[in-house]
Write a protein that holds these residues in place. Structure first.
Motif, PDB file in Angstrom:
ATOM      1  N   GLY A  56       0.946  -1.414  -0.179  1.00 57.88           N
ATOM      2  CA  GLY A  56      -0.661   0.190   0.095  1.00 57.88           C
ATOM      3  C   GLY A  56       1.127   1.185  -0.245  1.00 57.88           C
ATOM      4  O   GLY A  56       0.242   2.517   0.307  1.00 57.88           O
ATOM      5  N   LEU A  57       2.259   0.587  -0.451  1.00 54.13           N
ATOM      6  CA  LEU A  57       3.132   2.741  -0.083  1.00 54.13           C
ATOM      7  C   LEU A  57       3.124   3.011  -1.514  1.00 54.13           C
ATOM      8  O   LEU A  57       2.602   4.215  -1.567  1.00 54.13           O
ATOM      9  CB  LEU A  57       4.280   1.607   0.069  1.00 54.13           C
ATOM     10  CG  LEU A  57       4.748   0.870   1.132  1.00 54.13           C
ATOM     11  CD1 LEU A  57       6.420   1.026   1.510  1.00 54.13           C
ATOM     12  CD2 LEU A  57       3.889   2.420   2.471  1.00 54.13           C
ATOM     13  N   LEU A  58       3.074   2.343  -2.011  1.00 57.86           N
ATOM     14  CA  LEU A  58       2.581   3.085  -3.973  1.00 57.86           C
ATOM     15  C   LEU A  58       1.589   2.426  -4.837  1.00 57.86           C
ATOM     16  O   LEU A  58       0.822   1.730  -4.847  1.00 57.86           O
ATOM     17  CB  LEU A  58       4.211   2.656  -5.126  1.00 57.86           C
ATOM     18  CG  LEU A  58       5.221   3.171  -4.304  1.00 57.86           C
ATOM     19  CD1 LEU A  58       6.567   2.725  -5.110  1.00 57.86           C
ATOM     20  CD2 LEU A  58       5.380   5.057  -4.381  1.00 57.86           C
ATOM     21  N   ALA A  59       0.937   3.303  -5.340  1.00 56.31           N
ATOM     22  CA  ALA A  59      -0.130   2.729  -6.153  1.00 56.31           C
ATOM     23  C   ALA A  59       0.764   1.888  -7.676  1.00 56.31           C
ATOM     24  O   ALA A  59       1.331   2.716  -8.611  1.00 56.31           O
ATOM     25  CB  ALA A  59      -1.058   3.674  -7.149  1.00 56.31           C
ATOM     26  N   HIS A  60      -0.321   1.515  -7.717  1.00 52.18           N
ATOM     27  CA  HIS A  60       0.469   0.267  -9.156  1.00 52.18           C
ATOM     28  C   HIS A  60       0.032   1.164 -10.104  1.00 52.18           C
ATOM     29  O   HIS A  60       0.963   1.664 -11.461  1.00 52.18           O
ATOM     30  CB  HIS A  60      -1.243  -1.161  -9.757  1.00 52.18           C
ATOM     31  CG  HIS A  60      -0.605  -1.612 -10.545  1.00 52.18           C
ATOM     32  ND1 HIS A  60      -1.061  -1.730 -11.921  1.00 52.18           N
ATOM     33  CD2 HIS A  60       0.176  -2.589 -10.422  1.00 52.18           C
ATOM     34  CE1 HIS A  60       0.247  -2.510 -12.537  1.00 52.18           C
ATOM     35  NE2 HIS A  60       0.367  -3.829 -11.975  1.00 52.18           N
ATOM     36  N   GLU A  61      -0.847   2.296 -10.425  1.00 51.77           N
ATOM     37  CA  GLU A  61      -0.503   2.842 -12.236  1.00 51.77           C
ATOM     38  C   GLU A  61       0.232   3.117 -11.459  1.00 51.77           C
ATOM     39  O   GLU A  61       0.954   4.760 -12.738  1.00 51.77           O
ATOM     40  CB  GLU A  61      -2.054   3.778 -12.265  1.00 51.77           C
ATOM     41  CG  GLU A  61      -2.148   4.216 -10.958  1.00 51.77           C
ATOM     42  CD  GLU A  61      -2.979   3.824 -10.269  1.00 51.77           C
ATOM     43  OE1 GLU A  61      -3.792   4.396  -9.394  1.00 51.77           O
ATOM     44  OE2 GLU A  61      -3.359   2.056  -9.649  1.00 51.77           O
ATOM     45  N   GLU A  62       1.131   4.081 -10.382  1.00 50.02           N
ATOM     46  CA  GLU A  62       2.191   4.791 -10.588  1.00 50.02           C
ATOM     47  C   GLU A  62       3.886   4.124 -10.874  1.00 50.02           C
ATOM     48  O   GLU A  62       5.057   4.564 -11.400  1.00 50.02           O
ATOM     49  CB  GLU A  62       1.840   5.346  -9.563  1.00 50.02           C
ATOM     50  CG  GLU A  62       1.227   6.380  -8.609  1.00 50.02           C
ATOM     51  CD  GLU A  62       1.689   6.773  -6.592  1.00 50.02           C
ATOM     52  OE1 GLU A  62       2.786   7.656  -7.126  1.00 50.02           O
ATOM     53  OE2 GLU A  62       1.269   5.538  -6.184  1.00 50.02           O
ATOM     54  N   VAL A  63       3.321   2.918 -10.887  1.00 53.38           N
ATOM     55  CA  VAL A  63       5.094   2.316 -11.303  1.00 53.38           C
ATOM     56  C   VAL A  63       5.094   1.184 -12.158  1.00 53.38           C
ATOM     57  O   VAL A  63       5.377   0.263 -13.149  1.00 53.38           O
ATOM     58  CB  VAL A  63       5.319   1.277  -9.907  1.00 53.38           C
ATOM     59  CG1 VAL A  63       5.537   2.515  -9.071  1.00 53.38           C
ATOM     60  CG2 VAL A  63       4.422   0.359  -9.780  1.00 53.38           C
ATOM     61  N   ALA A  64       3.750   1.177 -13.117  1.00 51.80           N
ATOM     62  CA  ALA A  64       2.993   0.074 -14.295  1.00 51.80           C
ATOM     63  C   ALA A  64       4.109  -0.159 -14.982  1.00 51.80           C
ATOM     64  O   ALA A  64       4.565  -0.788 -15.286  1.00 51.80           O
ATOM     65  CB  ALA A  64       1.999   0.434 -14.581  1.00 51.80           C
TER      66      ALA A  64
END
Length: 219
Positions: free
Chosen positions: A164-172
């Motif tokens: 829950g530290l990063l959103a998937h769309e941020e790092v996809a």
């Protein structure tokens, strides 16, 4: 800006907590405390008030509540441990802006080989950044510092998303493709070429043609 309902719930919680702790607080004082706490998520404030009831003997104070609000920021020692892997540029590190700022302050000392002084400089710089963030009521916001090892990067980013530290769309865009296999490996052991259920229809049709051709050829 906090809604009236949010403020009402905060006032009620503050008054009730003070009463349970054997104190009384005026409506004006409770409202002022609620205004100061309104920038934090309600569950975090309620958890902090619960901690105050269990841990404090004496009057309820705003400082005591603020000290117990979990805003996601790491403690100094935790922040230092989280930052250290960044020394190896192959590593991907997921940290807050405050941790990254403190890392910049200590990096020259670490490069000079003085790890003790580097740690002291880090803790001091992190403490200043953390104090400023909390004064501005800024919760922890995590970002990724990408390393050169793409496989380690993929693992670190997926772990951060799962936590829950990063959103998937941020790092996809930085994740390695994990497409499902097109061929069922278990059927290969039986001498059959068969697509998996996740394979696209075009692949399934092509593999079916291959299987028919093998069958026509015979053993």
């Amino acid at each position: 800006m906090a809604s009236n309902e949010h403020l009402r719930q905060l006032v009620q919680a503050v008054v009730a907590t003070a009463e349970i702790m054997g104190d009384q607080i005026s409506g004006v004082a409770a409202a002022m405390m609620a205004e100061d706490l309104a920038g934090y998520p309600l569950p975090a404030v309620l958890a902090a008030l619960t901690a105050c009831r269990r841990e404090i003997k004496g009057r309820l104070t705003l400082a005591a509540v603020l000290e117990r609000i979990d805003d996601g920021h790491l403690a100094p020692n935790e922040a230092w441990a989280a930052a250290l892997p960044a020394w190896d540029e192959n590593n991907t590190v997921v940290w807050t802006g405050e941790v990254a700022e403190a890392w910049k302050a200590c990096r020259p000392l670490l490069a000079a080989g003085d790890k003790v002084a580097a740690r002291l400089a880090f803790v001091e710089a992190y403490g200043r950044a953390l104090k400023a963030a909390r004064a501005a009521r800024l919760p922890a916001r995590y970002v990724a510092s990408l390393g050169r090892d793409v496989h380690a990067r993929d693992a670190a980013l997926r772990q951060a998303v799962a936590g829950g530290l990063l959103a998937h769309e941020e790092v996809a865009q930085h994740l390695l493709s994990q497409e499902a296999p097109a061929i069922d490996a278990s059927r290969l052991l039986e001498g059959k070429v068969q697509a998996t259920a996740a394979a696209p229809q075009s692949v399934r049709e092509r593999l079916a043609q291959v299987q028919r051709a093998l069958e026509e050829q015979g053993p």
